[in-house]
Write an enzyme that holds these catalytic residues in place. Structure first.
Site, PDB file in Angstrom:
ATOM      1  N   TYR A 134      13.127  47.107-123.022  1.00  0.00           N
ATOM      2  CA  TYR A 134      14.480  46.759-122.575  1.00  0.00           C
ATOM      3  C   TYR A 134      15.033  47.930-121.769  1.00  0.00           C
ATOM      4  O   TYR A 134      15.293  49.007-122.310  1.00  0.00           O
ATOM      5  CB  TYR A 134      15.355  46.464-123.792  1.00  0.00           C
ATOM      6  CG  TYR A 134      16.785  46.070-123.513  1.00  0.00           C
ATOM      7  CD1 TYR A 134      17.200  45.598-122.263  1.00  0.00           C
ATOM      8  CD2 TYR A 134      17.736  46.139-124.524  1.00  0.00           C
ATOM      9  CE1 TYR A 134      18.518  45.222-122.027  1.00  0.00           C
ATOM     10  CE2 TYR A 134      19.058  45.764-124.300  1.00  0.00           C
ATOM     11  CZ  TYR A 134      19.439  45.317-123.053  1.00  0.00           C
ATOM     12  OH  TYR A 134      20.742  44.959-122.834  1.00  0.00           O
ATOM     13  N   LYS A 163      12.725  43.238-120.278  1.00  0.00           N
ATOM     14  CA  LYS A 163      14.073  42.732-120.066  1.00  0.00           C
ATOM     15  C   LYS A 163      14.778  43.767-119.199  1.00  0.00           C
ATOM     16  O   LYS A 163      15.083  44.872-119.649  1.00  0.00           O
ATOM     17  CB  LYS A 163      14.815  42.549-121.393  1.00  0.00           C
ATOM     18  CG  LYS A 163      16.264  42.099-121.214  1.00  0.00           C
ATOM     19  CD  LYS A 163      17.022  42.107-122.532  1.00  0.00           C
ATOM     20  CE  LYS A 163      18.494  41.757-122.299  1.00  0.00           C
ATOM     21  NZ  LYS A 163      19.298  41.860-123.547  1.00  0.00           N
TER      22      LYS A 163
END
Length: 293
Positions: A134, A163
């Site tokens: 992330y 992400k």
């Protein structure tokens, strides 16, 4: 074999009025979004994971895995800025039935690229579970550079996705071009979903999907099917909503909206506070503008 939907909802965590986790409401909400074709991300930023205990997170992971087994992708947020602590939480998560892990770039410490590589390498070596990295510089104060990310993905087969909430389309384009075949690139910003899909992304880890889940998936699928005009039209239609849900710090607006729509999302945990009258009015208008109120 894991399947990856167009949309993974970064779920809010419902709380009771006394601040305790409303596990039953969480399960109900997770099942609702699964029925709409979404994957589920548990206890991440939108889920107020930063103010939850590890035991609370682990209970949510198990509830989601048990309820949604073989129905959709269940991703557990286990990332911290402490490598050893992250690995310990992963060990406690293994065996609960989740499909994948989300691990944030370390915040506060602000490691350089060698540190980022070493952090994620240690995590990848510690587990066989698939890992999404992330990247969210706005919250961490640092970032993992695209070449470092791609190097990790080539070196460790269980680092399978990203992400990306960097807001940088050049970054996303580099990852799409240089990550291993089959790497899963997801937008971490709702408003950049279509642009990232256009440069090679797969979908979105979404906040907006709490309200427009089917529409987000339909927009992505339209582009994948070659109907670029339809995808662009849907992007333009819902862009004000996608941006409006961040009119103040997330997840305050989206949790306010879920409550407005009649679901017991409950309050927020400090240091987040309830929406101001101005933000509540903005949330109400956003819902009206897309026909939800």
């Amino acid at each position: 074999m894991l399947t990856f939907p167009n949309v993974i909802t970064a779920m809010i965590t419902p709380f009771h009025e006394d601040g305790s986790v409303n596990y039953e409401a969480f399960r109900e909400l997770a099942e609702k979004y699964t029925a709409q074709g979404s994957g589920i991300l548990v206890a991440a930023t939108t889920g107020e994971g930063a103010v939850m205990t590890e035991d609370e997170k682990l209970k949510l992971f198990k509830i989601a895995a048990d309820a949604l087994k073989d129905k959709t992708l269940v991703m557990a947020n286990v990332g911290t800025n402490n490598t050893a602590q992250t690995i310990d939480l992963i060990k406690r998560t293994e065996g609960l039935g989740v499909d994948a892990l989300l691990c944030i770039v370390p915040y506060y410490n602000k490691p350089n690229q060698d540190g980022c590589y070493a952090h994620f390498a240690a995590i990848a070596k510690s587990t066989k579970l698939p890992i999404f990295i992330y990247n969210v510089p706005g919250r961490t104060g640092g970032k993992i550079e695209a070449p470092t990310l791609c190097r990790l993905a080539h070196d460790f087969p269980n680092i399978i996705g990203l992400k990306d909430a960097s807001g940088d389309l050049d970054y996303a384009g580099y990852v799409a071009a240089n990550a291993p075949a089959g790497f899963h690139l997801y937008s971490g910003d709702d408003n950049l979903t279509l642009p990232i899909v256009a440069v090679g992304g797969e979908g979105v880890v979404s906040v907006a999907s709490h309200v427009i889940c089917k529409e987000m998936s339909e927009m992505i699928q339209a582009h994948k099917d070659g109907d670029v005009k339809k995808a662009a039209a849907m992007h333009q239609k819902y862009l004000p909503f996608m941006k409006g849900i961040f009119c103040t710090v997330s997840p305050v607006p989206i949790k306010t909206m879920v409550n407005m729509l009649g679901f017991p999302a409950g309050p927020l945990r400090l240091p987040l506070v309830e929406a101001s009258p101005e933000v509540r009015a903005k949330c109400q208008q956003l819902l009206k503008d897309i026909g939800r109120l």
